[in-house]
Design an enzyme around this catalytic site. Sequence first.
Site, PDB file in Angstrom:
ATOM      1  N   ASP A 247       0.920  -1.207  -0.072  1.00  0.00           N
ATOM      2  CA  ASP A 247       0.121   0.035  -0.005  1.00  0.00           C
ATOM      3  C   ASP A 247       0.897   1.215  -0.010  1.00  0.00           C
ATOM      4  O   ASP A 247       1.746   1.386   1.006  1.00  0.00           O
ATOM      5  CB  ASP A 247      -0.966  -0.020   1.104  1.00  0.00           C
ATOM      6  CG  ASP A 247      -2.091   1.195   1.125  1.00  0.00           C
ATOM      7  OD1 ASP A 247      -1.632   2.102   0.291  1.00  0.00           O
ATOM      8  OD2 ASP A 247      -3.093   0.872   1.797  1.00  0.00           O
TER       9      ASP A 247
ATOM     10  N   ARG B 171      -0.248   4.436  -0.487  1.00  0.00           N
ATOM     11  CA  ARG B 171      -0.987   5.496  -0.410  1.00  0.00           C
ATOM     12  C   ARG B 171      -0.360   6.679   0.560  1.00  0.00           C
ATOM     13  O   ARG B 171       0.169   6.289   1.565  1.00  0.00           O
ATOM     14  CB  ARG B 171      -2.574   5.288  -0.103  1.00  0.00           C
ATOM     15  CG  ARG B 171      -3.186   4.659  -1.299  1.00  0.00           C
ATOM     16  CD  ARG B 171      -4.619   4.486  -0.995  1.00  0.00           C
ATOM     17  NE  ARG B 171      -4.661   3.241   0.140  1.00  0.00           N
ATOM     18  CZ  ARG B 171      -5.692   2.619   0.464  1.00  0.00           C
ATOM     19  NH1 ARG B 171      -7.028   2.978   0.063  1.00  0.00           N
ATOM     20  NH2 ARG B 171      -5.641   1.582   1.183  1.00  0.00           N
TER      21      ARG B 171
END
Length: 350
Positions: free
Chosen positions: A282, A284
Amino acid sequence: MVSDARAAARAIDALRRGWPIAIDGITLLAVETADPGRLAAFDTEGAAGILISSGRAATLKLANQVEAADPDSPVLVERAPWIDFPAATALADPQLDLATPLKGPYRTLHLPDARPASAALRLARIAGLLPAFFLGGTAAPEVALSAADIDAHEDADRLAIATRARLPVAGAEDAEIVAFRSPESADEHVALLIGQPNGAPPLVRLHSECLTGDVLGSLKCDCGPQLHAAIHAIADSGWGILLYLRQEGRGIGLVNKLRAYRLQDQGFDTVDANTRLGFAIDARDFGVAARMLALMGQDRVRLLTNNPAKVAGLEAAGIVVAERVPHKLPPNPHNAQYLATKRDRTGHQL
């Protein structure tokens, strides 16, 4: 030294066009946008190494040669005489793994200073490219920049409100849309304010852009249903905010997300597909969401999520999460395995 976010913006453009760049003194050519002619012009001696991430190196069975456990850490593969452009492309692109079995042997080289190489891998992700470069060519770079320039380009504090307007939507007719923009970035994030402040912390949903799910109705994920259910949940709560973040594919971009889909078609789950591509599970940046909330005067929220990492990310950026509100939807035959992977491997509380 003063950082220059514009240099990073120019470097992103250069990478996408297949032009060489330099970061803190190392010259680089993105494998994805190169071709044999550009490689020959960049590396006249045929000696430029191949920079990949340690996540990709693990796929290539080089994990025992590197110490880094972080899948985003850089690994430099020695350029053997037989590694021509097609062989280097096969090293970089996992879509070719089954069609083009890698022969090897490969040898990794020590990076005296891994920081510029790490910055290069980060810049590739920002540009939406595979994290793979030819490193050390003799050609003059189109753009020279520093790691600090990339930091400046990605600094969430540079985000500002661009405009706002009333926007009635299905499920929430009393809504206002707010657009956010950074000076040098092409990404524009938006917030949908639903209802009116009532003194309580708003119910907030962080929704990362998903073209396939949000627009095309893909059944491979749960993004589209989550988006629409969040709008209804926020409206039912009285007031709240939907943050729509331009962070497709957990921050790796649309094209790389579709590459991950292709790997899933070959039998890899969503976690292994991302690491096989050379990315973190991930990538983000929840600091962007925190900045958007701060600009709207909200520092305490109820967060609509099943993902504890979102809670931690917001709180690390200064937003108090007063409550985590579950956001569960039933699976379908196409996304049941995807949801099970999120539950079992990334800690989603499903």
